[in-house]
Scaffold this motif. Sequence first.
Motif, PDB file in Angstrom:
ATOM      1  N   UNK A  25      43.963   6.904  14.661  1.00 13.03           N
ATOM      2  CA  UNK A  25      42.838   7.794  14.958  1.00 13.03           C
ATOM      3  C   UNK A  25      41.540   6.995  15.035  1.00 13.03           C
ATOM      4  N   UNK A  26      41.306   6.140  14.049  1.00 15.97           N
ATOM      5  CA  UNK A  26      40.050   5.394  14.001  1.00 15.97           C
ATOM      6  C   UNK A  26      39.906   4.449  15.194  1.00 15.97           C
ATOM      7  N   UNK A  27      41.020   3.994  15.725  1.00 17.61           N
ATOM      8  CA  UNK A  27      40.973   3.083  16.875  1.00 17.61           C
ATOM      9  C   UNK A  27      40.702   3.814  18.184  1.00 17.61           C
ATOM     10  N   UNK A  28      40.808   5.144  18.183  1.00 22.06           N
ATOM     11  CA  UNK A  28      40.678   5.905  19.430  1.00 22.06           C
ATOM     12  C   UNK A  28      39.591   6.972  19.369  1.00 22.06           C
ATOM     13  N   UNK A  29      38.622   6.793  18.475  1.00 22.61           N
ATOM     14  CA  UNK A  29      37.585   7.822  18.338  1.00 22.61           C
ATOM     15  C   UNK A  29      36.184   7.207  18.336  1.00 22.61           C
ATOM     16  N   UNK A  51      30.185  11.827  15.592  1.00 26.24           N
ATOM     17  CA  UNK A  51      29.257  11.009  14.814  1.00 26.24           C
ATOM     18  C   UNK A  51      29.104  11.411  13.368  1.00 26.24           C
ATOM     19  N   UNK A  52      29.975  12.270  12.864  1.00 27.47           N
ATOM     20  CA  UNK A  52      29.897  12.680  11.459  1.00 27.47           C
ATOM     21  C   UNK A  52      30.747  11.753  10.591  1.00 27.47           C
ATOM     22  N   UNK A  53      30.501  11.732   9.276  1.00 25.80           N
ATOM     23  CA  UNK A  53      31.368  10.950   8.384  1.00 25.80           C
ATOM     24  C   UNK A  53      32.814  11.412   8.516  1.00 25.80           C
ATOM     25  N   UNK A  54      33.762  10.459   8.477  1.00 28.29           N
ATOM     26  CA  UNK A  54      35.150  10.847   8.734  1.00 28.29           C
ATOM     27  C   UNK A  54      35.862  11.408   7.510  1.00 28.29           C
ATOM     28  N   UNK A  55      35.275  11.259   6.326  1.00 30.38           N
ATOM     29  CA  UNK A  55      35.918  11.787   5.124  1.00 30.38           C
ATOM     30  C   UNK A  55      35.905  13.303   5.086  1.00 30.38           C
ATOM     31  N   UNK A  56      36.719  13.861   4.207  1.00 26.72           N
ATOM     32  CA  UNK A  56      36.785  15.319   4.085  1.00 26.72           C
ATOM     33  C   UNK A  56      35.443  15.907   3.647  1.00 26.72           C
ATOM     34  N   UNK A  57      35.010  16.986   4.286  1.00 29.49           N
ATOM     35  CA  UNK A  57      33.751  17.621   3.880  1.00 29.49           C
ATOM     36  C   UNK A  57      33.946  18.620   2.745  1.00 29.49           C
ATOM     37  N   UNK A  58      34.779  18.254   1.775  1.00 29.04           N
ATOM     38  CA  UNK A  58      34.990  19.097   0.603  1.00 29.04           C
ATOM     39  C   UNK A  58      34.284  18.476  -0.602  1.00 29.04           C
ATOM     40  N   UNK A  59      33.602  19.285  -1.412  1.00 25.64           N
ATOM     41  CA  UNK A  59      33.088  18.733  -2.672  1.00 25.64           C
ATOM     42  C   UNK A  59      34.250  18.326  -3.574  1.00 25.64           C
ATOM     43  N   UNK A  60      34.016  17.326  -4.420  1.00 25.61           N
ATOM     44  CA  UNK A  60      35.074  16.803  -5.282  1.00 25.61           C
ATOM     45  C   UNK A  60      34.645  16.847  -6.740  1.00 25.61           C
ATOM     46  N   UNK A  83      37.748  14.712  15.173  1.00 27.91           N
ATOM     47  CA  UNK A  83      36.620  15.500  15.674  1.00 27.91           C
ATOM     48  C   UNK A  83      35.323  15.050  15.017  1.00 27.91           C
ATOM     49  N   UNK A  84      35.379  14.834  13.713  1.00 24.57           N
ATOM     50  CA  UNK A  84      34.160  14.382  13.019  1.00 24.57           C
ATOM     51  C   UNK A  84      33.714  13.021  13.533  1.00 24.57           C
ATOM     52  N   UNK A  85      34.633  12.110  13.736  1.00 19.48           N
ATOM     53  CA  UNK A  85      34.268  10.773  14.207  1.00 19.48           C
ATOM     54  C   UNK A  85      33.708  10.812  15.628  1.00 19.48           C
ATOM     55  N   UNK A  86      34.330  11.565  16.512  1.00 23.84           N
ATOM     56  CA  UNK A  86      33.835  11.668  17.881  1.00 23.84           C
ATOM     57  C   UNK A  86      32.409  12.210  17.915  1.00 23.84           C
ATOM     58  N   UNK A 123      42.206  30.083  11.368  1.00 29.10           N
ATOM     59  CA  UNK A 123      41.945  28.961  10.460  1.00 29.10           C
ATOM     60  C   UNK A 123      41.393  27.768  11.223  1.00 29.10           C
ATOM     61  N   UNK A 124      42.038  27.407  12.323  1.00 26.52           N
ATOM     62  CA  UNK A 124      41.630  26.223  13.084  1.00 26.52           C
ATOM     63  C   UNK A 124      40.259  26.403  13.718  1.00 26.52           C
ATOM     64  N   UNK A 125      39.975  27.575  14.221  1.00 25.26           N
ATOM     65  CA  UNK A 125      38.649  27.804  14.819  1.00 25.26           C
ATOM     66  C   UNK A 125      37.553  27.589  13.776  1.00 25.26           C
ATOM     67  N   UNK A 126      37.779  28.078  12.573  1.00 27.34           N
ATOM     68  CA  UNK A 126      36.793  27.881  11.513  1.00 27.34           C
ATOM     69  C   UNK A 126      36.636  26.417  11.142  1.00 27.34           C
ATOM     70  N   UNK A 127      37.752  25.685  11.080  1.00 30.78           N
ATOM     71  CA  UNK A 127      37.692  24.267  10.733  1.00 30.78           C
ATOM     72  C   UNK A 127      37.032  23.446  11.832  1.00 30.78           C
ATOM     73  N   UNK A 128      37.321  23.765  13.083  1.00 32.25           N
ATOM     74  CA  UNK A 128      36.699  23.051  14.212  1.00 32.25           C
ATOM     75  C   UNK A 128      35.185  23.245  14.177  1.00 32.25           C
ATOM     76  N   UNK A 129      34.738  24.475  13.944  1.00 32.08           N
ATOM     77  CA  UNK A 129      33.296  24.732  13.862  1.00 32.08           C
ATOM     78  C   UNK A 129      32.684  23.980  12.689  1.00 32.08           C
ATOM     79  N   UNK A 130      33.376  23.973  11.557  1.00 26.96           N
ATOM     80  CA  UNK A 130      32.882  23.232  10.381  1.00 26.96           C
ATOM     81  C   UNK A 130      32.673  21.760  10.689  1.00 26.96           C
ATOM     82  N   UNK A 131      33.567  21.194  11.493  1.00 25.10           N
ATOM     83  CA  UNK A 131      33.535  19.760  11.755  1.00 25.10           C
ATOM     84  C   UNK A 131      32.707  19.386  12.981  1.00 25.10           C
TER      85      UNK A 131
END
Length: 417
Positions: free
Chosen positions: A30-34, A336-345, A331-334, A225-233
């Motif tokens: 993924x990282x090589x193609x985004x 320009x967003x950070x590629x890590x999960x956008x979940x608090x930890x 999607x996040x990498x394309x 579910x996917x529509x919500x995640x795509x919008x989030x990212x």
Amino acid sequence: MQPTDPVSTTDVRMRGFTQRAEVPAALAWIDAHTPCLAGEPVATEDATGRVLVQDLVAPIAVPEFDRAAMDGYALRGGETTGAGDYNPLEFAVVGQAFPGRPFEGAVPAGSAVRIMTGAPVPAGLDAVLPAEYAREEHGRVAVAQPVAPGQHVGRVGEDIARGSQALAAGRRLRAQDAGLVASLGLAQVQVLRQPRVRLLVTGNEVRAPGQAKGPHEIYDANSVTLRGLVARDGGLLESHLRLGDDPERIAQALAAPGADVVLVSGGSSVGAEDHAPRLLARLGELAIHGIAMRPSSPAGMGRIGAALVFLLPGNPVSCLCAYDFFAGRAIRRLGGRPDGWPYPRVQAVLARKIVSQVGRVDYVRVKLGADGVEPIALSGASVLSSTVRADGFVVVPAESEGHGAGSEVTVHLYECP
């Protein structure tokens, strides 16, 4: 000997996987193609949430003039030395200044100008005395407290200096960032284009919510579910199609131009109607199919032209997991967003052990309780409600056999970002 048909070698229907890729290999692909997508101008009022293409250099200073930071009286700070409750000093009030309506005349020594917050400080004056420390009568103001030169005055460029870097390239603009852009007088700003995402849902048994369905058909939860995640990212939904299990319709939808990322929900495993992997291999490149993880082991990915294609299992939890691990990262990498999960930890202690298997990544739904982290007992890949009951999830790496009770683990929380 006849050359090997690449499609036949990747067709695992009713055969099963002979091997599975490791999660790090899938992430590396993924990282090589985004690479980040190209930039585009957007209206500043619509820029919140978008990612800056380049450094934003301030074309003007903010403020562009010395302005009052308080309602009160503009005067020369040095002339107030010695003022006090028992020694008030009096100044003639020669005019007033409002935001957008400055006092234009010269201010003689020993004089003051009534001024409102945000108004330009008249030439020759250098301080503002707050109204609560002054008393005006008959055109004169009594000053009962000294004010230092520069006090309660916003200087030219105090907020942003002209020619300075106001915002850095790669920044995802928050509401206040977009407001700052507007304060510089810019009606547009260059941001990265949002990834265009096509959502394809397979399965003859799948029906849209609200439609009538037969006793052995199911409602399509994955799309929502996917529509919500795509919008989030930061993705932009290009189209959403329910295609059944018709190979021709699936092939046409896969190959159609216009998307940066194609998500295929269902049809990624080894069943007789799981057409997507062989179609992807025929139309482009099936780079990975089958991943050493649980759930989501039938997930896959590849390319058709410049578009990335992600094969997401039809079971709802597997679909969510595969999206979060792989498609969401792309999607996040394309964009320009950070590629890590956008979940608090949070770090927390396990109340009960988590059992895993060396060589496989496990995605374990958990609850946070008074006694610590509890794995959810009923956690099948088709049980979407397990993600609703869960507070978050724990990822067990491939080199681990699990975590014992009392171990500290990282919990990714299912919270809205």
